[in-house]
Design a protein around this motif. Structure first.
Motif, short mmCIF file in Angstrom:
data_model
loop_
_atom_site.label_atom_id
_atom_site.label_comp_id
_atom_site.label_asym_id
_atom_site.label_seq_id
_atom_site.Cartn_x
_atom_site.Cartn_y
_atom_site.Cartn_z
N LEU A 85 31.01 136.32 40.44
CA LEU A 85 32.44 136.40 40.16
C LEU A 85 32.80 137.87 40.03
O LEU A 85 32.20 138.59 39.23
N GLU A 86 33.77 138.32 40.83
CA GLU A 86 34.15 139.73 40.81
C GLU A 86 35.65 139.87 40.57
O GLU A 86 36.43 138.97 40.86
N LYS A 87 36.02 141.03 40.05
CA LYS A 87 37.43 141.36 39.85
C LYS A 87 38.11 141.40 41.21
O LYS A 87 37.56 141.89 42.18
N ASP A 88 39.33 140.86 41.26
CA ASP A 88 40.11 140.82 42.51
C ASP A 88 41.57 141.07 42.14
O ASP A 88 42.27 140.13 41.75
N GLY A 89 41.99 142.33 42.19
CA GLY A 89 43.34 142.68 41.76
C GLY A 89 43.49 142.41 40.28
O GLY A 89 42.69 142.86 39.47
N ASP A 90 44.49 141.62 39.92
CA ASP A 90 44.71 141.27 38.52
C ASP A 90 43.89 140.07 38.08
O ASP A 90 43.89 139.71 36.91
N GLY A 91 43.19 139.44 39.02
CA GLY A 91 42.42 138.25 38.70
C GLY A 91 40.96 138.40 39.08
O GLY A 91 40.41 139.50 39.08
N PHE A 92 40.35 137.29 39.43
CA PHE A 92 38.93 137.25 39.78
C PHE A 92 38.75 136.39 41.02
O PHE A 92 39.62 135.59 41.37
N LYS A 93 37.59 136.54 41.65
CA LYS A 93 37.29 135.82 42.88
C LYS A 93 35.79 135.57 42.95
O LYS A 93 34.99 136.46 42.65
N VAL A 94 35.40 134.35 43.35
CA VAL A 94 34.00 134.09 43.65
C VAL A 94 33.73 134.70 45.01
O VAL A 94 34.38 134.34 46.00
N THR A 95 32.80 135.64 45.06
CA THR A 95 32.55 136.38 46.31
C THR A 95 31.24 136.03 46.98
O THR A 95 31.03 136.37 48.14
N LYS A 96 30.34 135.38 46.25
CA LYS A 96 29.02 135.15 46.84
C LYS A 96 28.33 134.00 46.14
O LYS A 96 28.47 133.81 44.94
N SER A 97 27.57 133.26 46.93
CA SER A 97 26.62 132.29 46.39
C SER A 97 25.29 132.58 47.06
O SER A 97 25.13 132.37 48.27
N ALA A 98 24.36 133.10 46.30
CA ALA A 98 23.05 133.48 46.83
C ALA A 98 22.06 132.35 46.52
O ALA A 98 21.73 132.09 45.37
N LEU A 99 21.61 131.69 47.57
CA LEU A 99 20.63 130.61 47.43
C LEU A 99 19.23 131.19 47.56
O LEU A 99 18.96 131.97 48.47
N SER A 100 18.36 130.81 46.66
CA SER A 100 16.96 131.22 46.71
C SER A 100 16.13 129.94 46.70
O SER A 100 16.19 129.15 45.77
N LEU A 101 15.36 129.76 47.77
CA LEU A 101 14.63 128.52 47.99
C LEU A 101 13.13 128.76 47.98
O LEU A 101 12.63 129.66 48.64
N ASP A 102 12.44 127.95 47.24
CA ASP A 102 10.98 127.93 47.23
C ASP A 102 10.59 126.55 47.76
O ASP A 102 10.94 125.54 47.15
N ALA A 103 9.90 126.52 48.89
CA ALA A 103 9.63 125.24 49.55
C ALA A 103 8.17 125.07 49.92
O ALA A 103 7.46 126.03 50.21
N ARG A 104 7.77 123.82 49.89
CA ARG A 104 6.46 123.42 50.39
C ARG A 104 6.71 122.20 51.26
O ARG A 104 7.18 121.18 50.77
N VAL A 105 6.43 122.33 52.57
CA VAL A 105 6.64 121.23 53.51
C VAL A 105 5.38 121.13 54.36
O VAL A 105 5.03 122.06 55.09
N GLN A 106 4.72 120.00 54.24
CA GLN A 106 3.45 119.75 54.93
C GLN A 106 3.61 119.84 56.44
O GLN A 106 4.43 119.14 57.03
N GLY A 107 2.84 120.76 57.08
CA GLY A 107 2.73 120.81 58.54
C GLY A 107 3.87 121.45 59.30
O GLY A 107 3.90 121.35 60.53
N ILE A 108 4.80 122.13 58.65
CA ILE A 108 5.94 122.70 59.37
C ILE A 108 5.65 124.14 59.80
O ILE A 108 5.01 124.91 59.08
#
Length: 142
Positions: A85-108
């Motif tokens: 959430l970042e400042k945007d003029g007089d208000g705020f704005k959601v600017t990013k969603s950073a996904l971090s994935l830890d995966a285990r998938v057999q045979g891929i």
């Protein structure tokens, strides 16, 4: 189609106000939120945390279904979403969603996994909803 709901009420105004949020399912009822849970470290929730939970769970489910469709049947996926959430003029704005994935998938193959994960990131309904930068960092464990 499915429709889900949540409700919020805010008593008092501005920084002194106290909010409460509830989910249709009842798993969260009258959970406290306010200025101090959003911008400071007081216990409670906030809109960005709820968006992060929605994005992490939506992406992880989308990836799970995409991997199953590709013929994989065994694996574990764990995703963290960090919503900015970042400042945007007089208000705020959601600017990013950073996904971090830890995966285990057999045979891929790692390249196939990266492709499927990228498609799931772009295609999950919450990714489509957000008008923000969405990144995906992943680690595939053997």
């Amino acid at each position: 189609m499915t429709t889900r709901s949540a409700s919020a009420r805010y008593e008092g105004l501005g920084k002194d106000g106290k909010g409460h949020v509830s989910l249709q399912s009842g798993v969260m009822k009258d959970q406290f939120y306010g200025f101090t849970t959003r911008f400071e470290d007081e216990p409670g929730t906030n809109p960005e945390e709820l968006i992060a939970a929605a994005h992490a769970s939506c992406f992880t489910m989308a990836l799970s279904f995409a991997l199953a469709k590709a013929g994989y049947s065994d694996g574990t996926l764990k995703t963290t979403a960090k919503v900015t959430l970042e400042k945007d003029g007089d208000g705020f704005k959601v600017t990013k969603s950073a996904l971090s994935l830890d995966a285990r998938v057999q045979g891929i193959d790692p390249a196939e996994f990266e492709s499927i994960a990228g498609e799931a990131k772009a295609g999950c309904p919450i990714s489509k909803l957000l008008n923000a930068e969405i990144t995906l960092d992943h680690r595939l464990n053997a």
